[in-house]
Enzyme design. Structure first.
Site, PDB file in Angstrom:
ATOM      1  N   ASP A  81      -5.397  10.305   6.162  1.00  0.00           N
ATOM      2  CA  ASP A  81      -4.370  10.084   7.172  1.00  0.00           C
ATOM      3  C   ASP A  81      -3.494  11.331   7.312  1.00  0.00           C
ATOM      4  O   ASP A  81      -3.154  11.762   8.418  1.00  0.00           O
ATOM      5  CB  ASP A  81      -3.500   8.878   6.810  1.00  0.00           C
ATOM      6  CG  ASP A  81      -4.316   7.616   6.546  1.00  0.00           C
ATOM      7  OD1 ASP A  81      -5.320   7.694   5.831  1.00  0.00           O
ATOM      8  OD2 ASP A  81      -3.935   6.543   7.055  1.00  0.00           O
TER       9      ASP A  81
ATOM     10  N   GLU B  80      -2.243   0.565  13.331  1.00  0.00           N
ATOM     11  CA  GLU B  80      -3.422   0.928  12.545  1.00  0.00           C
ATOM     12  C   GLU B  80      -4.711   0.624  13.320  1.00  0.00           C
ATOM     13  O   GLU B  80      -5.670   1.378  13.267  1.00  0.00           O
ATOM     14  CB  GLU B  80      -3.419   0.125  11.238  1.00  0.00           C
ATOM     15  CG  GLU B  80      -4.607   0.375  10.331  1.00  0.00           C
ATOM     16  CD  GLU B  80      -4.503  -0.418   9.024  1.00  0.00           C
ATOM     17  OE1 GLU B  80      -3.772  -1.431   9.004  1.00  0.00           O
ATOM     18  OE2 GLU B  80      -5.159  -0.025   8.047  1.00  0.00           O
TER      19      GLU B  80
ATOM     20  N   GLU C 175       0.850  -1.181   0.000  1.00  0.00           N
ATOM     21  CA  GLU C 175       0.000   0.000   0.000  1.00  0.00           C
ATOM     22  C   GLU C 175       0.892   1.240   0.000  1.00  0.00           C
ATOM     23  O   GLU C 175       1.199   1.763  -1.042  1.00  0.00           O
ATOM     24  CB  GLU C 175      -0.960  -0.036   1.192  1.00  0.00           C
ATOM     25  CG  GLU C 175      -2.099   0.939   1.005  1.00  0.00           C
ATOM     26  CD  GLU C 175      -3.379   0.545   1.735  1.00  0.00           C
ATOM     27  OE1 GLU C 175      -3.487  -0.579   2.236  1.00  0.00           O
ATOM     28  OE2 GLU C 175      -4.278   1.398   1.788  1.00  0.00           O
TER      29      GLU C 175
END
Ligand code: RAM
Length: 887
Positions: free
Chosen positions: A473, A737, A466
């Site tokens: 973010d 995360e 990713e």
């Protein structure tokens, strides 16, 4: 003695290769005295370091401005170096000496100046299937040693250049990641010391990088182009003023190099037996090399590098060598880091070794790579033999704490391995420590989240397939990031790409640079990065230009939202990520429970409000008026849709309350009821959060702003799941995360979305600096020209020490509580002022040094408020002490 220090142009010290037409100069004042303000300044610019001939002088300008002074009258020329110096006068009309001389140098400003051609290795040379990387080579002759030599270079893909056998520059992953179709950065290098009289040779390594390599989770490649190429030009200036240019062109040669494969996600495969050593030296025999091919590719999108370069920032030695229960040999670096491993070995020719990088061990203590998804993070090296050899990759980076070793034998020596930490070389500006070691570890983890994810673009994560520039973010973390490091050049560059990739209708792609395609755009709280990010940079660095440059983009985003629904004032249509990863999500969903229409409308209101302020700052009065009206209407619509007539917020989630409070969408009774509701929801969840990406960054801020600092501390100090400190107690060294990335029983949340280095929840750093240490902006005086220090002791902390390097110098805020005594040290940089709030203070009892507060030098005014004493301070270092009042 007053002196002028730290001269910068466009935030940089003596930069080479700028393309900013009206460069801005900043400086800092230094003085032992208190209460120092700049009354006036003078800047001189010259083409020579000794200022024999002045090109331009500002004359004496009566202004307190000491940052971003724009040189609007100087007509800058391509490749010209400009020396400059500054002196200032204080309020007593005393002048400083001239500062030390600093300089900047322009890059190639016009496209026509490029004589270089795009060159590429013939595909027939390479194992294309395997993604083998080429080497390119060119040579030239100089009659004498030049006085000055510059190299300008860029690539389709990634490049590393060598000149006469040594590396050019100290930047990595060049030319950096931009929206390549529209913007491709050129790096400039001063190579004077590397050039020899006579024969010179240039060698280039090319890699796939973001341009051509794998990007995204569905194994896509060649997103920007399918062929790597180099563009490079050297300018030599001789003593007699004559010039010579050497550039990439048809007489360059190419060969297949030792890099058999290089991919950002997958790592590198390197066969040292294929090294062509000495290829970048003069006299190297390249008769067996092939001619390069010329590639047709535009030069229109070339721009100078705006960001600070990615560099090798630090080195980490492995902590220990582990043998896992499954028998794997694993290095533990002790820190989840981003970069790569450097290693040496003494092995027979043809021996293959492998390093697989990963973040966490599984619950049994074995290698765990599932959460990397498709990213292989693997280095394969084949030894050339014949004595010790060493290696580090070039065109990849890994996110890891652990490295599985294969082929190094039973007992590899830790000595042979070094972790190299790479990231954009941003100046460290923020420092925070307190009496609670868990919070200090949290602060450490936030910092490392930033290091690992500020590798030229702000990414979500650095390890799995990713690593993209997720707008949401970035928006959530930008304020915290601006405490920790100087992120102005970093975001200046990224926002230009945001503008470049923005849709014609103003929609903002989910990721910048956009690699997900035309249809993946415009979620609320993600797209709002277009407005929140420039505004934050303006606020934190006083940088008005970023607002000017981003204004069309900011406005475009707001106008996009306006077109979305039936109702111009409500955003209740379309796809949104919502309160991403909120704990109140339905099973099997990533989207928290908060109504996305509430989130979208709340952010709409916020973006419009910031746009209105921006229009005001830029003197666009009519826009400001219109957006102020739009803001009121959105607020009305929000009230109508989400607040009951008796003042209850109809969406009963923590995040809904947080947004309504944070963005000022509830007033009077509704505000009170929303605050009460938030406290109640927290109580119901045992003082734990349920918020996801959208609510979390503001949760503690709204609590303390509503006077419930104790509730904010309670959340901060929780150590059981879900909380910030839960991961800390689980041994995290970066921010996760997921609140439950690793569960209490050691199992994992999931394997497909479980990054252990995701900075979003690190936005709690904002609360640490702003409320715990109390260093806060004064919105009316951006860049901390004036600021607030309002610490909020609590949570059992006995001391906190924080500092922030601003455009004016260092702000410090330290408090220390012993028994019933509070001591506070505060630094206010010259040419600024501060409004300080001394908590629980009784004015007559406050001393500064050993003088009663009111008589202390630099203290402009004092005022006793209900729970605190308010002090207006001029610049200087202060030490306050007092007995804590009863309030
Ligand atoms: C994930 C990313 C990112 C988030 C998006 C919505 O894939 O990791 O953090 O912003 O989804």
């Amino acid at each position: 003695m007053l002196t002028v220090q730290k001269l910068r142009v466009e935030y940089k010290e003596n930069p080479v290769g700028l393309d900013v037409r009206f460069p801005r100069i900043s400086w800092q004042l230094q003085s032992e005295k208190r209460d120092v303000l700049q009354q006036s300044y003078e800047i001189e610019v010259s083409a020579e370091a000794d200022f024999r001939r002045r090109l331009w002088s500002s004359g004496r300008v009566y202004s307190e401005q000491s940052s971003h002074v724009e040189l609007a009258e100087l007509m800058v020329r391509s490749r010209q170096r400009y020396y400059y110096r500054v002196r200032v006068w204080d309020m007593e009309d005393r002048s400083t000496e001239w500062s030390e001389t600093a300089f900047w140098e322009m890059g190639l400003l016009a496209q026509e100046e490029w004589q270089a051609e795009w060159i590429s290795a013939p595909l027939s040379l390479l194992d294309v299937e395997a993604e083998q990387c080429p080497l390119l080579r060119g040579s030239f002759h100089t009659a004498a040693k030049p006085l000055k030599a510059r190299m300008y270079a860029t690539a389709l893909g990634l490049y590393e250049l060598e000149l006469n056998g040594s590396r050019v520059g100290d930047g990595y992953l060049t030319p950096g990641w931009t929206s390549y179709g529209q913007r491709l950065q050129v790096q400039a290098y001063d190579i004077t010391a590397q050039i020899a009289a006579g024969e010179n040779a240039v060698g280039a390594w090319l890699g796939n990088g973001w341009y051509k390599g794998n990007l995204g989770w569905d194994n896509r490649r060649h997103i920007f182009g399918s062929r790597t190429a180099l563009l490079m030009q050297i300018h030599l200036t001789y003593e007699d003023g004559s010039e010579q240019i050497f550039a990439t062109g048809e007489n360059w040669t190419a060969a297949a190099g030792p890099i058999l494969m290089s991919e950002l996600y997958h790592g590198e495969s390197y066969d040292a037996r294929l090294e062509l050593s000495g290829f970048s030296r003069a006299g190297y025999d390249d008769s067996r090399w092939s001619r390069v091919e010329l590639i047709t590719h535009s030069k229109e999108m070339l721009v100078a590098q705006a960001n600070v370069p990615v560099r090798k920032i630090e080195q980490i030695k492995p902590l220990k060598l582990l043998k896992t229960p499954a028998g794997e040999t694993v290095l533990d670096m002790g820190q989840n880091m981003v970069g790569w491993m450097q290693f040496s070995l003494d092995a027979p020719r043809g021996r293959q070794v492998e390093l697989v990088h990963f973040e966490v061990l599984d619950r049994d203590g074995n290698v765990y790579t599932d959460n990397l998804r498709g990213a292989r993070q693997k280095i394969t090296y084949i030894a050339k033999g014949g004595g010790p050899e060493s290696y580090e990759p070039r065109f990849t980076f890994q996110g890891f704490r652990y490295v599985q070793l294969t082929g190094f034998g039973e007992e590899p020596s830790l000595q042979d391995f070094t972790g190299i930490v790479l990231h954009s070389d941003m100046e460290r500006t923020g420092f925070f420590a307190c009496s609670n070691p868990l919070i200090n570890q949290l602060q450490h983890n936030i910092l490392w989240g930033q290091k690992g994810n500020f590798v030229d673009v702000p990414t979500d994560c650095p390890q799995r397939d990713e690593r993209l520039g997720w707008t949401g973010d970035a928006q959530m973390f930008i304020r915290t990031s601006a405490y920790l490091m100087n992120v102005a050049p970093f975001f200046t560059k990224w926002l230009k790409d945001l503008s470049a990739d923005q849709l014609d209708n103003g929609g903002v792609p989910f990721v910048i640079p956009n690699v997900l395609g035309e249809n993946e755009h415009s979620s609320s709280a993600w797209g709002d990065a277009a407005v929140i990010c420039p505004w934050t940079i303006y606020q934190c660095y006083g940088d008005k230009r970023i607002l000017e440059e981003q204004y069309p983009s900011m406005q475009g985003w707001v106008e996009y939202i306006r077109q979305q629904g039936q109702d111009e004032y409500l955003w209740d249509t379309g796809f949104h990520f919502g309160d991403w990863l909120g704990l109140d999500a339905k099973p099997d969903s990533y989207k928290g429970a908060t109504d996305t229409a509430l989130i979208a409308t709340a952010f709409y209101a916020y973006s419009v409000q910031l746009l209105q302020k921006t229009a005001g700052v830029l003197g666009r009065t009519e826009d400001a008026r219109q957006y102020s009206e739009l803001h009121s209407r959105i607020k009305e619509a929000f009230k109508h849709e989400f607040i009951t007539p008796s003042g209850r917020l109809s969406v009963p989630t923590q995040t809904a309350c947080v947004l309504a409070l944070m963005f000022g969408l509830v007033e009077g009774t509704a505000k009170e009821r929303t605050t009460d509701k938030l406290l109640k929801l927290l109580e119901e969840s045992g003082h734990h959060l349920t918020t996801g990406f959208v609510g979390t960054p503001y949760l503690n801020l709204v609590l303390s702003e509503a006077g419930h600092t104790d509730a904010a501390y309670k959340l901060l100090l929780q150590t059981d799941y879900p909380s910030w400190l839960y991961q800390v107690t689980q041994g995290a060294t970066t921010i996760w995360e997921h609140w439950d990335g690793i569960k209490e029983d050691g199992s994992f949340w999931s394997k497909d979305m479980n990054s252990f280095n995701h900075y979003a929840y690190g936005a709690i750093g904002d609360f640490l600096y702003r409320h715990v240490a109390g260093i806060e902006l004064d919105e009316a005086y951006p860049g901390y020209k004036a600021f607030v220090i309002k610490p909020q002791p609590g949570g059992g902390l006995t001391w906190t020490a924080a500092a922030l390097e601003t455009m004016y110098g260092r702000i410090c805020s330290e408090w220390n509580i012993t028994a019933d005594q509070l001591e506070m040290s505060v630094s206010v940089p010259p040419n600024t002022s501060a409004t300080l709030y001394l908590p629980k203070a009784d004015l007559p009892r406050v001393l500064e040094g050993d003088v009663p507060l009111e008589h202390a030098a630099g203290v402009h005014s004092t005022e006793q408020l209900e729970h605190e004493v308010k002090v207006i301070l001029g610049s200087g270092d202060y030490k306050f002490s007092y007995k804590l009042g009863a309030q």
